[in-house]
Design an enzyme around this catalytic site. Sequence first.
Site, PDB file in Angstrom:
ATOM      1  CB  CYS A  42      -0.988   0.153   1.170  1.00 28.71           C
ATOM      2  SG  CYS A  42      -0.137   0.142   2.836  1.00 28.71           S
ATOM      3  CG  HIS A  87      -4.631   0.151   3.701  1.00 30.07           C
ATOM      4  ND1 HIS A  87      -3.912  -0.799   3.216  1.00 30.07           N
ATOM      5  CD2 HIS A  87      -5.743   0.508   2.880  1.00 30.07           C
ATOM      6  CE1 HIS A  87      -4.258  -0.768   1.682  1.00 30.07           C
ATOM      7  NE2 HIS A  87      -5.431   0.076   1.689  1.00 30.07           N
ATOM      8  CG  ASP A 140      -6.704  -0.071  -1.590  1.00 32.29           C
ATOM      9  OD1 ASP A 140      -7.554  -0.401  -2.453  1.00 32.29           O
ATOM     10  OD2 ASP A 140      -6.784  -0.543  -0.395  1.00 32.29           O
TER      11      ASP A 140
END
Length: 170
Positions: free
Chosen positions: A90, A135, A147
């Site tokens: 990420c 994240h 993402d």
Amino acid sequence: MERPATREPRAVRATRSQAVSPARKRVGVQPKRVSVSNRGVVRSSTRSTTVRRLRASGGSRDMRAVIAYARAQIGKRYVPGGEGPGGFDCSGFTKRAYARAGLRLPHSSGAQARRAKSVSRSQARPGDLVVGRGHVGIYMGGGMMIDAGNSRTGVVYRKLYRGLSVSRLK
């Protein structure tokens, strides 16, 4: 009797790079400087260049390059610690995307989140950072994001899910 050949207009289709690559740099080149000494020796200096980033209207950073890069990565696989081009995690994904707009980010979701200021979802703009616990992703507008989720999903375009907030890089 032969018919004259007629040309029908063809549909012009931009290549992917032409369609998504905004003008990001303006380069000014100064003319070459030449000087002559009193002995008749000619000396010339090298050219100097100036590179400036173009900004979007309103003084905000131009996020078109970030969005274009993010869209081009959909379908790539998730790789722990990956920064592309074959795969991403990420924070590696966001680091690489924001580099397209001239923003240097660390390869850590927490460190990236600390560089951004939280904004409400109603004030979110495409190109903002989407932040969750451990994240990060990129807000695309309309409640959607891109993402590098996990090894099952890879890089995906999806709806903002619960537990995520939107932040704007300073």
